[in-house]
Scaffold this motif. Structure first.
Motif, mmCIF file in Angstrom:
data_model
loop_
_atom_site.group_PDB
_atom_site.id
_atom_site.type_symbol
_atom_site.label_atom_id
_atom_site.label_comp_id
_atom_site.label_asym_id
_atom_site.label_seq_id
_atom_site.Cartn_x
_atom_site.Cartn_y
_atom_site.Cartn_z
ATOM 1 N N THR A 230 0.993 -1.264 -0.238
ATOM 2 C CA THR A 230 -0.041 -0.043 0.045
ATOM 3 C C THR A 230 0.836 1.339 -0.048
ATOM 4 O O THR A 230 2.088 1.183 0.624
ATOM 5 N N TYR B 114 -0.848 6.958 -2.448
ATOM 6 C CA TYR B 114 -1.608 6.868 -3.592
ATOM 7 C C TYR B 114 -2.469 5.990 -3.801
ATOM 8 O O TYR B 114 -3.221 5.906 -4.951
ATOM 9 N N GLY B 115 -2.314 4.813 -3.317
ATOM 10 C CA GLY B 115 -3.191 3.708 -3.517
ATOM 11 C C GLY B 115 -2.629 2.293 -3.191
ATOM 12 O O GLY B 115 -1.759 2.253 -2.347
ATOM 13 N N THR C 148 -5.276 4.811 2.342
ATOM 14 C CA THR C 148 -5.222 3.546 1.665
ATOM 15 C C THR C 148 -5.629 2.465 2.769
ATOM 16 O O THR C 148 -6.536 1.601 2.384
ATOM 17 N N HIS D 51 -5.815 2.869 -7.596
ATOM 18 C CA HIS D 51 -5.814 4.091 -7.319
ATOM 19 C C HIS D 51 -6.660 4.552 -5.923
ATOM 20 O O HIS D 51 -7.659 3.861 -5.969
ATOM 21 N N ILE D 52 -6.063 5.503 -4.961
ATOM 22 C CA ILE D 52 -6.979 5.657 -3.904
ATOM 23 C C ILE D 52 -8.345 6.538 -4.430
ATOM 24 O O ILE D 52 -9.218 6.154 -3.594
ATOM 25 N N SER E 160 -9.873 -0.766 -10.545
ATOM 26 C CA SER E 160 -10.921 0.023 -9.597
ATOM 27 C C SER E 160 -11.629 -1.191 -8.637
ATOM 28 O O SER E 160 -12.246 -2.178 -8.974
ATOM 29 N N LEU F 250 -10.709 3.676 -4.650
ATOM 30 C CA LEU F 250 -11.078 2.425 -3.683
ATOM 31 C C LEU F 250 -12.620 2.610 -3.233
ATOM 32 O O LEU F 250 -13.299 1.691 -2.852
#
Length: 387
Positions: free
Chosen positions: A285, A288-289, A315, A303-304, A342, A307
């Protein structure tokens, strides 16, 4: 006439102890050899001065031209006392000096070990190989070299002290450099070769290719992410590798283990088309994600912003390392070796009433408005009676 003058010139020259001169064998007797050295009387070589223990007694014939060492210019019988053994020994010392100057590699026989190093035989001379000059491969156990023939270079020659110092390390390094040069001439990028793992570091593994070591960087060990080099290779293991870069000036060879197999990013767009829902495991982690392993050697970025439909501050508030998730593929980019994923788009977001009022766009958090009603008019006909 010229030969006569030359002979007169030699005859007139005074001989001294230690001179090495040319002579011609006149007669060979059981106990001595008579030699014409151009002096007024013949020279004499006794049987004990003919040969050495290592070389043995030479087989001489009348008319042989030889070099002899002057032990005594004249004995009580008027003869020059000579030594063939000493002449040959001196010639070897001269040769040793020449080899020291030229730096030629020599072969030495290891005779014995002492506390300071090894006793060797070079050109028939007794030499010394100090422990500090033994090749690194044998420095820990010198006894392994006793009885072997090894390559050395002569470092020091001192005839007066009968001192001959040699180095195996210098010979090894020079021979290694020559072999390394030949290896770089022979290797080409793309070649597949075999070697033995010689060392492990935090950033990769070194593989001995015979004349040089090449490096497999940790990123070239496997298409999968590798956290510990020791999980893939062990010292002494035989491996096949692919040459991916050569730098002769820096003597560097870059190798790859993973490129012997098929690149998992080949046809990545077909394997993971946009819109496909797949499973993956969170490997790490970031702010940014999160990265998910979705196949052998394939990681995608979640990507965050993908989420959740809700705002995510961290994250780790949504996903954890080791967690398995169902995610949707947004994009597979083979040239950049990137896959966008995603989590929130796997499930459609909940019902959200549309907001048409332009004023609502100034307040993104306010999405519901109360309906406006028409005013109700009433007619008052009379006032209520007062009590």
């Amino acid at each position: 006439m010229e030969d006569y003058l030359n002979q007169e010139e030699v005859s007139s020259k005074r001989l001294a102890h230690g001179d090495i001169i040319d002579g011609v064998v006149v007669r060979v007797d059981p106990d001595e050899v008579l030699v014409d050295v151009g002096s007024k009387s013949e020279g004499v070589i006794s049987s004990r001065e003919l040969g050495t223990r290592e070389a043995g007694t030479p087989d001489l014939q009348s008319g042989d031209r030889i070099k002899v060492f002057v032990l005594q210019p004249e004995n009580e019988d008027g003869n020059v006392v000579l030594s063939l053994r000493r002449a040959r020994a001196e010639s070897v010392w001269i040769k040793a000096q020449e080899k020291q100057v030229t730096g030629d590699l020599m072969e030495a026989e290891v005779r014995e070990q002492n506390k300071g190093g090894l006793i060797v035989n070079v050109l028939g001379l007794r030499g010394f190989l100090p422990t500090s000059q033994v090749s690194r491969s044998y420095s820990a156990n010198l006894q392994e070299l006793v009885g072997q023939r090894i390559g050395v270079k002569i470092l020091e020659v001192n005839r007066k002290r009968n001192r001959l110092i040699v180095s195996q390390k210098a010979a090894y390094d020079e021979d290694r450099a020559r072999q390394r040069s030949e290896l770089f001439e022979r290797l080409k990028v793309g070649d597949e070769v075999r070697g033995k793992v010689s060392g492990l570091t935090s950033y990769g593994a070194f593989v001995n290719l015979g004349a040089a070591d090449g490096l497999i960087h940790i990123s070239e060990l496997s298409w999968d992410r590798v956290a510990n080099v020791g999980d893939v290779l062990q010292v002494g293991q035989e491996v096949g590798v692919k040459v991916i870069k050569l730098d002769p000036d820096m003597s560097r060879i870059s190798l790859s283990l993973r490129q012997l197999g098929q690149d998992p990013w080949d046809h990545i767009e077909k394997r993971f088309p946009p819109g496909a829902v797949i499973e993956g495991e969170v490997t790490k982690t970031k702010k940014y994600g999160a990265f998910l392993q979705i196949g052998d050697g394939i990681e995608g970025l979640l990507h965050i912003s993908e989420l959740s439909w809700d705002h995510v501050e961290r994250t780790e508030d949504v996903v954890q390392v080791g967690q398995r998730l169902r995610v949707k593929v947004l994009l597979a980019d083979r040239p950049r070796r990137r896959i966008s994923l995603s989590l929130k788009q796997v499930d459609e977001p909940g019902f959200r009433p549309p907001v048409d009022d332009a004023e609502a766009h100034d307040y993104p958090g306010e999405i519901e408005r109360q309906p406006e009603h028409e005013p109700v008019l009433a007619e008052v006909s009379a006032a209520p009676p007062e009590g």
